[in-house]
Write a protein that holds these residues in place. Structure first.
Motif, mmCIF file in Angstrom:
data_model
loop_
_atom_site.group_PDB
_atom_site.id
_atom_site.type_symbol
_atom_site.label_atom_id
_atom_site.label_comp_id
_atom_site.label_asym_id
_atom_site.label_seq_id
_atom_site.Cartn_x
_atom_site.Cartn_y
_atom_site.Cartn_z
ATOM 1 N N LEU A 1 -12.030 7.699 -0.690
ATOM 2 C CA LEU A 1 -12.110 6.283 -0.329
ATOM 3 C C LEU A 1 -13.466 5.954 0.288
ATOM 4 O O LEU A 1 -14.173 6.824 0.780
ATOM 5 C CB LEU A 1 -10.997 5.944 0.666
ATOM 6 C CG LEU A 1 -9.567 6.235 0.190
ATOM 7 C CD1 LEU A 1 -8.578 5.971 1.311
ATOM 8 C CD2 LEU A 1 -9.220 5.403 -1.029
ATOM 9 N N THR B 1 -4.322 11.257 -0.458
ATOM 10 C CA THR B 1 -5.274 10.233 -0.898
ATOM 11 C C THR B 1 -6.666 10.549 -0.358
ATOM 12 O O THR B 1 -6.840 10.833 0.821
ATOM 13 C CB THR B 1 -4.835 8.837 -0.411
ATOM 14 O OG1 THR B 1 -3.550 8.539 -0.948
ATOM 15 C CG2 THR B 1 -5.822 7.774 -0.853
ATOM 16 N N SER C 1 -10.812 -2.510 5.346
ATOM 17 C CA SER C 1 -9.617 -1.678 5.254
ATOM 18 C C SER C 1 -9.843 -0.640 4.165
ATOM 19 O O SER C 1 -10.312 -0.974 3.068
ATOM 20 C CB SER C 1 -8.401 -2.551 4.903
ATOM 21 O OG SER C 1 -7.278 -1.740 4.640
ATOM 22 N N ARG D 1 -7.464 -3.523 -0.687
ATOM 23 C CA ARG D 1 -8.346 -2.368 -0.510
ATOM 24 C C ARG D 1 -9.799 -2.848 -0.390
ATOM 25 O O ARG D 1 -10.242 -3.700 -1.154
ATOM 26 C CB ARG D 1 -8.191 -1.430 -1.707
ATOM 27 C CG ARG D 1 -9.012 -0.159 -1.634
ATOM 28 C CD ARG D 1 -8.579 0.749 -2.780
ATOM 29 N NE ARG D 1 -9.399 1.947 -2.874
ATOM 30 C CZ ARG D 1 -9.123 2.973 -3.683
ATOM 31 N NH1 ARG D 1 -8.045 2.928 -4.449
ATOM 32 N NH2 ARG D 1 -9.898 4.029 -3.728
ATOM 33 N N ASN D 2 -10.516 -2.339 0.583
ATOM 34 C CA ASN D 2 -11.912 -2.695 0.858
ATOM 35 C C ASN D 2 -12.103 -4.135 1.312
ATOM 36 O O ASN D 2 -13.223 -4.645 1.302
ATOM 37 C CB ASN D 2 -12.803 -2.410 -0.361
ATOM 38 C CG ASN D 2 -12.801 -0.946 -0.754
ATOM 39 O OD1 ASN D 2 -12.718 -0.073 0.097
ATOM 40 N ND2 ASN D 2 -12.869 -0.674 -2.044
ATOM 41 N N HIS E 1 -0.131 1.319 5.516
ATOM 42 C CA HIS E 1 -0.240 1.556 4.076
ATOM 43 C C HIS E 1 1.040 2.270 3.681
ATOM 44 O O HIS E 1 1.144 3.491 3.841
ATOM 45 C CB HIS E 1 -1.471 2.408 3.752
ATOM 46 C CG HIS E 1 -2.716 1.951 4.461
ATOM 47 N ND1 HIS E 1 -3.429 0.846 4.081
ATOM 48 C CD2 HIS E 1 -3.350 2.451 5.562
ATOM 49 C CE1 HIS E 1 -4.459 0.679 4.900
ATOM 50 N NE2 HIS E 1 -4.428 1.650 5.805
ATOM 51 N N CYS F 1 -10.063 11.665 3.966
ATOM 52 C CA CYS F 1 -9.810 10.447 3.187
ATOM 53 C C CYS F 1 -11.046 9.987 2.416
ATOM 54 O O CYS F 1 -10.927 9.310 1.391
ATOM 55 C CB CYS F 1 -9.381 9.299 4.093
ATOM 56 S SG CYS F 1 -7.836 9.568 4.951
ATOM 57 N N GLY G 1 0.812 -1.221 0.000
ATOM 58 C CA GLY G 1 0.000 0.000 0.000
ATOM 59 C C GLY G 1 0.835 1.255 0.000
ATOM 60 O O GLY G 1 0.370 2.302 0.478
ATOM 61 N N PHE H 1 -0.219 4.956 -0.986
ATOM 62 C CA PHE H 1 -1.034 5.843 -0.143
ATOM 63 C C PHE H 1 -0.219 7.075 0.240
ATOM 64 O O PHE H 1 0.954 6.977 0.596
ATOM 65 C CB PHE H 1 -1.460 5.092 1.126
ATOM 66 C CG PHE H 1 -2.446 5.844 1.962
ATOM 67 C CD1 PHE H 1 -3.806 5.668 1.786
ATOM 68 C CD2 PHE H 1 -2.023 6.744 2.939
ATOM 69 C CE1 PHE H 1 -4.728 6.351 2.561
ATOM 70 C CE2 PHE H 1 -2.935 7.440 3.712
ATOM 71 C CZ PHE H 1 -4.295 7.241 3.526
ATOM 72 N N TYR I 1 -7.711 0.879 2.457
ATOM 73 C CA TYR I 1 -6.685 0.853 1.408
ATOM 74 C C TYR I 1 -5.898 -0.440 1.572
ATOM 75 O O TYR I 1 -5.922 -1.065 2.632
ATOM 76 C CB TYR I 1 -5.766 2.075 1.569
ATOM 77 C CG TYR I 1 -5.092 2.538 0.301
ATOM 78 C CD1 TYR I 1 -5.796 3.263 -0.661
ATOM 79 C CD2 TYR I 1 -3.752 2.270 0.061
ATOM 80 C CE1 TYR I 1 -5.172 3.715 -1.817
ATOM 81 C CE2 TYR I 1 -3.119 2.711 -1.097
ATOM 82 C CZ TYR I 1 -3.840 3.436 -2.036
ATOM 83 O OH TYR I 1 -3.230 3.872 -3.181
ATOM 84 N N GLU I 2 -5.224 -0.843 0.516
ATOM 85 C CA GLU I 2 -4.384 -2.044 0.633
ATOM 86 C C GLU I 2 -3.238 -1.780 1.609
ATOM 87 O O GLU I 2 -2.792 -0.645 1.783
ATOM 88 C CB GLU I 2 -3.822 -2.434 -0.729
ATOM 89 C CG GLU I 2 -2.867 -1.396 -1.317
ATOM 90 C CD GLU I 2 -2.419 -1.759 -2.713
ATOM 91 O OE1 GLU I 2 -1.223 -2.086 -2.880
ATOM 92 O OE2 GLU I 2 -3.262 -1.707 -3.627
#
Length: 376
Positions: free
Chosen positions: A257, A254, A286, A333-334, A310, A373, A247, A250, A288-289
């Motif tokens: 989201l 960013t 989450s 992510r997600n 991240h 974010c 991640g 990030f 973000y990754e």
């Protein structure tokens, strides 16, 4: 074991998919029992402490705090018992279907065996076995016919034996079904009793809160919120994120989201923190990754805090009711990391479900705001 026998194959095919499922189900049941036992023990400790607290202004505040925690613990216990009831209900359905399937197979095989016996009796009446043997062309034909008679008798005996085994199997499934019903009835009764105690605690807590002034209520609310905040050294976690490449795209800029709470809404922000409410059982994702660098369980609330790196940025997810990731695990992510946890509003004693979300820059001097974010 004769695998060519149709009943044997039927039972193997029937039981093979069930055995792993039964093992997994038993593991879930045991985990739920342990969680329920822990919560019951904690509730019992809190009740003992509440009974020791005497009257007085400072004691009233302490009683309200403990009652709020008690209400939250009872809510967690109710959720655990409801999950167990759901597991037992699904197992009850599965066991019922298995018992019905076996019973239908038993009736089918009994019918086939009865038809076989009737056919054998008709053959015996019209052309008995001695006539069948003596009408043979030669000794070799007699030997073949004897073998045929023995084979038919063996098939009849085998079918009778398998019918007995299947009858025992049906009986065992019916007994298991009765046990599941009794267990479900017991859990349902415990749920009713727990809801009654929860209502009692809420009434007592509201009476205690009414005796406090508005200023005292606000102060108490702040104390309770502090217990739910992230009780961890962020500097230590920043050291864990150094050099992390998951991640790494990030940045402080960013934005746009998704909220970490499915279907959630942001109620308010405090500095780099966001308090996001959602429905009961809502999934937490989450934003973000990244990589999970720490998971902690809050010793006061029993909820979980998850920290995800991240790159060298850090996001925190506090007040999770359950977690489905592990420390050191990479997340997309997600991706779901757990479920939302319960909380009690100290002034109304109403149960709500919320996530306390935070975001931290690798530089302590750089202040970040969680609201920047998310999608507007």
């Amino acid at each position: 074991m004769n695998l060519r026998h149709p009943l044997t194959l039927f039972l193997i095919l029937l039981l093979l998919p069930v055995l792993p499922a039964q093992g997994q189900h038993q593991e879930r049941i045991e985990a739920q029992k342990q969680a329920i036992a822990r919560l019951e023990a904690q509730i019992a400790r809190e009740e003992r402490e509440l009974s020791r607290l005497k009257q007085g202004r400072s004691r009233t505040e302490e009683r309200v705090r403990r009652l709020a925690r008690q209400i939250d613990n009872r809510n967690q216990l109710l959720e655990a018992q409801e999950r167990r009831a759901a597991e037992l209900g699904s197992e009850l359905d599965r066991t019922g279907r298995t018992a019905d399937s076996l019973a239908a197979e038993l009736e089918l095989r009994r019918g086939r065996y009865a038809e076989m016996v009737r056919e054998a009796w008709r053959n015996y009446r019209h052309e008995n076995y001695l006539t069948y043997l003596f009408s043979a062309r030669d000794f070799a034909d007699i030997a073949r016919r004897l073998a045929n008679l023995r084979a038919v008798a063996q098939v009849r005996a085998e079918r009778l034996r398998t019918i007995g085994e299947l009858r025992d199997e049906v009986g065992a499934e019916r007994q298991l079904l009765d046990e599941r019903k009794r267990a479900l009835d017991s859990v349902t009764a415990a749920l009713r009793a727990q809801r009654s105690r929860l209502e009692r605690d809420v009434r007592n807590a509201r009476a205690e809160v009414r005796s406090l002034s508005k200023q005292e209520q606000r102060r108490l609310q702040q104390k309770m919120e502090q217990e739910q905040r992230l009780d961890v050294a962020v500097e230590e976690l920043r050291r864990l994120t150094r050099g992390n490449r998951e991640g790494a795209s990030f940045t402080a800029k960013t934005s746009g989201l998704r909220l970490p709470v499915a279907g959630g809404s942001v109620r308010r922000y405090k500095g780099n923190m966001a308090e996001i409410t959602g429905r009961r059982g809502a999934a937490i994702h989450s934003i973000y990754e990244g990589k999970v660098v720490e998971i902690k369980q809050n010793r006061i609330s029993n909820k979980y805090d998850v920290y995800i790196a991240h790159g060298e940025y850090l996001t925190s997810y506090a007040n999770l009711g359950s977690v489905c990731v592990a420390r050191g695990q990479n997340v997309a992510r997600n991706q779901q990391i757990g479920t939302i946890g319960s909380s009690v509003n100290i002034t109304t004693m109403e149960t709500e479900y919320k996530l306390v979300f935070g975001i931290y820059s690798p530089s302590p001097s750089e202040k970040m705001y969680a609201e920047h974010c998310f999608r507007k």
